[in-house]
Design a protein around this motif. Structure first.
Motif, mmCIF file in Angstrom:
data_model
loop_
_atom_site.group_PDB
_atom_site.id
_atom_site.type_symbol
_atom_site.label_atom_id
_atom_site.label_comp_id
_atom_site.label_asym_id
_atom_site.label_seq_id
_atom_site.Cartn_x
_atom_site.Cartn_y
_atom_site.Cartn_z
ATOM 1 N N LEU A 229 47.637 44.988 45.086
ATOM 2 C CA LEU A 229 46.523 44.567 45.927
ATOM 3 C C LEU A 229 46.052 43.164 45.559
ATOM 4 O O LEU A 229 45.713 42.359 46.439
ATOM 5 N N ARG A 230 46.010 42.857 44.284
ATOM 6 C CA ARG A 230 45.609 41.512 43.860
ATOM 7 C C ARG A 230 46.565 40.463 44.393
ATOM 8 O O ARG A 230 46.149 39.416 44.914
ATOM 9 N N ASP A 231 47.866 40.741 44.301
ATOM 10 C CA ASP A 231 48.846 39.785 44.810
ATOM 11 C C ASP A 231 48.810 39.706 46.334
ATOM 12 O O ASP A 231 49.069 38.652 46.922
ATOM 13 N N PHE A 232 48.477 40.824 46.992
ATOM 14 C CA PHE A 232 48.444 40.862 48.449
ATOM 15 C C PHE A 232 47.297 40.017 48.999
ATOM 16 O O PHE A 232 47.453 39.273 49.964
ATOM 17 N N TYR A 233 46.106 40.138 48.378
ATOM 18 C CA TYR A 233 44.922 39.446 48.893
ATOM 19 C C TYR A 233 44.740 38.054 48.308
ATOM 20 O O TYR A 233 44.068 37.218 48.903
ATOM 21 N N GLU A 234 45.293 37.797 47.122
ATOM 22 C CA GLU A 234 45.111 36.519 46.439
ATOM 23 C C GLU A 234 43.629 36.196 46.279
ATOM 24 O O GLU A 234 43.184 35.056 46.469
ATOM 25 N N ALA A 235 42.831 37.208 45.930
ATOM 26 C CA ALA A 235 41.400 37.031 45.706
ATOM 27 C C ALA A 235 41.159 36.657 44.251
ATOM 28 O O ALA A 235 42.038 36.767 43.397
ATOM 29 N N ASP A 236 39.911 36.199 43.970
ATOM 30 C CA ASP A 236 39.578 35.844 42.598
ATOM 31 C C ASP A 236 39.460 37.078 41.706
ATOM 32 O O ASP A 236 39.740 37.020 40.509
ATOM 33 N N ALA A 237 39.019 38.187 42.277
ATOM 34 C CA ALA A 237 38.891 39.420 41.496
ATOM 35 C C ALA A 237 38.997 40.613 42.421
ATOM 36 O O ALA A 237 38.726 40.522 43.627
ATOM 37 N N LEU A 238 39.411 41.719 41.856
ATOM 38 C CA LEU A 238 39.599 42.961 42.615
ATOM 39 C C LEU A 238 39.028 44.114 41.812
ATOM 40 O O LEU A 238 39.256 44.204 40.601
ATOM 41 N N PHE A 239 38.274 44.985 42.487
ATOM 42 C CA PHE A 239 37.766 46.213 41.870
ATOM 43 C C PHE A 239 38.230 47.394 42.706
ATOM 44 O O PHE A 239 37.917 47.482 43.897
ATOM 45 N N LEU A 240 38.985 48.263 42.064
ATOM 46 C CA LEU A 240 39.567 49.432 42.722
ATOM 47 C C LEU A 240 38.917 50.674 42.123
ATOM 48 O O LEU A 240 38.956 50.870 40.908
ATOM 49 N N VAL A 241 38.301 51.505 42.991
ATOM 50 C CA VAL A 241 37.601 52.710 42.544
ATOM 51 C C VAL A 241 38.230 53.907 43.243
ATOM 52 O O VAL A 241 38.251 53.962 44.477
ATOM 53 N N VAL A 242 38.722 54.854 42.457
ATOM 54 C CA VAL A 242 39.405 56.021 43.025
ATOM 55 C C VAL A 242 38.823 57.280 42.401
ATOM 56 O O VAL A 242 38.758 57.414 41.176
ATOM 57 N N ASN A 243 38.399 58.197 43.261
ATOM 58 C CA ASN A 243 37.890 59.496 42.829
ATOM 59 C C ASN A 243 39.065 60.455 42.690
ATOM 60 O O ASN A 243 39.690 60.832 43.678
ATOM 61 N N LEU A 244 39.361 60.844 41.459
ATOM 62 C CA LEU A 244 40.483 61.740 41.185
ATOM 63 C C LEU A 244 40.052 63.197 41.020
ATOM 64 O O LEU A 244 40.861 64.039 40.678
ATOM 65 N N GLY A 245 38.783 63.489 41.265
ATOM 66 C CA GLY A 245 38.289 64.851 41.117
ATOM 67 C C GLY A 245 37.312 64.921 39.965
ATOM 68 O O GLY A 245 36.108 64.725 40.137
ATOM 69 N N ASP A 246 37.822 65.190 38.770
ATOM 70 C CA ASP A 246 36.955 65.231 37.589
ATOM 71 C C ASP A 246 36.829 63.869 36.934
ATOM 72 O O ASP A 246 36.088 63.695 35.974
ATOM 73 N N ILE A 247 37.557 62.886 37.441
ATOM 74 C CA ILE A 247 37.522 61.534 36.877
ATOM 75 C C ILE A 247 37.354 60.531 38.011
ATOM 76 O O ILE A 247 38.003 60.652 39.047
ATOM 77 N N VAL A 248 36.474 59.558 37.817
ATOM 78 C CA VAL A 248 36.402 58.396 38.693
ATOM 79 C C VAL A 248 37.002 57.228 37.920
ATOM 80 O O VAL A 248 36.469 56.820 36.886
ATOM 81 N N GLN A 249 38.122 56.722 38.396
ATOM 82 C CA GLN A 249 38.831 55.678 37.667
ATOM 83 C C GLN A 249 38.599 54.343 38.353
ATOM 84 O O GLN A 249 38.759 54.211 39.561
ATOM 85 N N VAL A 250 38.209 53.348 37.556
ATOM 86 C CA VAL A 250 37.964 51.998 38.044
ATOM 87 C C VAL A 250 38.955 51.062 37.361
ATOM 88 O O VAL A 250 39.047 51.037 36.140
ATOM 89 N N VAL A 251 39.699 50.308 38.158
ATOM 90 C CA VAL A 251 40.636 49.325 37.632
ATOM 91 C C VAL A 251 40.215 47.960 38.175
ATOM 92 O O VAL A 251 39.991 47.816 39.376
ATOM 93 N N ALA A 252 40.078 46.984 37.305
ATOM 94 C CA ALA A 252 39.643 45.646 37.692
ATOM 95 C C ALA A 252 40.726 44.632 37.360
ATOM 96 O O ALA A 252 41.365 44.719 36.311
ATOM 97 N N ARG A 253 40.910 43.688 38.250
ATOM 98 C CA ARG A 253 41.883 42.621 38.041
ATOM 99 C C ARG A 253 41.276 41.307 38.518
ATOM 100 O O ARG A 253 40.461 41.286 39.441
ATOM 101 N N SER A 254 41.673 40.209 37.898
ATOM 102 C CA SER A 254 41.246 38.890 38.363
ATOM 103 C C SER A 254 42.359 37.892 38.104
ATOM 104 O O SER A 254 43.223 38.106 37.257
ATOM 105 N N VAL A 255 42.321 36.784 38.837
ATOM 106 C CA VAL A 255 43.321 35.731 38.684
ATOM 107 C C VAL A 255 42.665 34.404 38.339
ATOM 108 O O VAL A 255 43.355 33.403 38.183
ATOM 109 N N THR A 256 41.352 34.387 38.217
ATOM 110 C CA THR A 256 40.648 33.158 37.910
ATOM 111 C C THR A 256 40.369 33.066 36.419
ATOM 112 O O THR A 256 40.204 34.067 35.742
ATOM 113 N N ALA A 257 40.309 31.853 35.915
ATOM 114 C CA ALA A 257 39.999 31.644 34.496
ATOM 115 C C ALA A 257 38.511 31.788 34.218
ATOM 116 O O ALA A 257 38.104 31.881 33.064
ATOM 117 N N LEU A 258 37.671 31.796 35.261
ATOM 118 C CA LEU A 258 36.236 31.944 35.064
ATOM 119 C C LEU A 258 35.908 33.403 34.812
ATOM 120 O O LEU A 258 36.244 34.263 35.621
#
Length: 365
Positions: A229-258
């Motif tokens: 998704l980060r490579d697809f959008y070429e955004a400065d940062a990406l936050f992905l939130v997925v409800n897996l049932g008993d766990i809510v998993q958050v994965v964050a990615r960024s491509v900026t040095a800031l």
């Protein structure tokens, strides 16, 4: 007894760190987490007998004298550990939160956590088998995007160059095979859902992508989806939130040095903060098992959760501040007096002489 631990949903950088730490601390047992990323699981299915890793079930009984955490600061407790067990943290993620006094921290800003440990192996002039060198290279390649992420440092390149020395006989075909692991059907379906639900936010001139989805029962890793998704959008940062049932998993990615710092408001607290800088992602797991939910959900309160109200009771329940209370039906006043009389009859059995006086006293009639 000493153990080496890493985070759940283990990627190649965490697995490489687990191996390197076991070479630096030969008296410590490297323990595999319960959940591994799919490409890591496939790798170990082929080469597990070439590594010193053990599972939770294989861990011998005894008191853990020290735990060494690599690529994480969140400990996964194993048998024999206590809250007061001394812990040594080897982690490249930036984090300003204070640690307990019995914790020791080894932190330096590198693109891959394995780089810190490979530098120590180089100082020790450690001998590497071809498969060990291959795994260490996989760790650096995966966490630095093959040295292309903005968080990559010259130390990552130098560590990778040492691993690739001719005497280590690294297998680049294996590296390429597991770095380009294809998505399975479940991952492709979830990726399409995440793309459709993506939202774009402009913050201080930076484009942030937020996306979320429900994926109950999903067991594969989400890090590969976040990278795509980060490579697809070429955004400065990406936050992905997925409800897996008993766990809510958050994965964050960024491509900026800031550095981009995201801290949710209370009651989530500082432990739920996310920090992303230069391509490094922090994984947040919120566990809500039944026992903890009975103590008030994720925040650990003592008040028990109310049952889910029926649809026709929602409006009345919200108006009174209690969603679980029953709504009184219009035109049907409670017959408290009659209920009291019925209770007296059930308690006393068949009528006896003078029973009417007791009923009249109970009902007020």
């Amino acid at each position: 007894m000493q153990v080496i631990l890493t985070h759940e949903h283990t990627d190649f950088d965490a697995l490489a760190s687990l191996l390197a730490a076991s070479l630096i601390y030969p008296d410590a047992l490297p323990v595999l987490p319960r959940r591994l990323n799919r490409n890591v699981s496939s790798f170990l299915a082929l080469y597990h007998n070439q590594f010193p890793f053990i599972t939770y079930k294989d861990l011998p009984r005894g008191t853990i004298e020290r735990a060494i955490l690599v690529d994480t600061r969140a400990v996964n407790f194993v048998k024999g550990m206590e809250n007061a067990t001394p812990q040594t943290i080897i982690d490249h993620h930036a984090n300003d939160e204070p640690l307990p006094p019995h914790y020791q921290l080894w932190h330096e800003p590198t693109g891959a956590n394995a780089t810190l440990l490979i530098e120590r192996l180089r100082e020790m002039d450690a001998a590497l088998s071809p498969l060990h060198a291959t795994l260490l290279a996989l760790g650096i390649h995966e966490d630095t995007g093959s040295l292309t992420y903005s968080a990559t440092t010259h130390r990552d390149a130098s560590a990778l160059a040492w691993v690739m020395r001719p005497e280590h006989n690294l297998n680049l075909d294996v590296v390429n095979q597991f770095l380009t692991h294809p998505l399975n059907e479940a991952q492709r379906t979830l990726l399409e859902t995440l793309i459709n639900k993506s939202r774009f936010v402009e913050i201080a001139g930076h484009t942030i992508v937020l996306t979320c989805a429900d994926a109950i029962g999903f067991t594969d890793e989400l890090s590969a989806l976040a990278t795509r998704l980060r490579d697809f959008y070429e955004a400065d940062a990406l936050f992905l939130v997925v409800n897996l049932g008993d766990i809510v998993q958050v994965v964050a990615r960024s491509v900026t040095a800031l550095p981009l710092d995201v801290r949710p408001p209370p009651p989530c607290g500082p432990a739920a903060s996310l920090r992303v800088a230069g391509g490094r992602g922090v994984l947040l797991l919120l566990r809500a098992d039944a026992r903890r939910a009975g103590r008030g959900g994720l925040h650990g309160g003592r008040r028990r959760l109310r049952p889910v109200p029926r649809r026709r009771h929602v409006a009345a329940g919200l108006a009174r501040g209690g969603a679980g209370r029953r709504r009184r039906r219009v035109g049907r006043a409670p017959r408290r007096r009659q209920c009291a009389a019925d209770a007296v009859r059930r308690r006393r059995g068949p009528r006896r002489p003078g029973a009417d006086r007791h009923v009249a006293a109970a009902t007020g009639r």
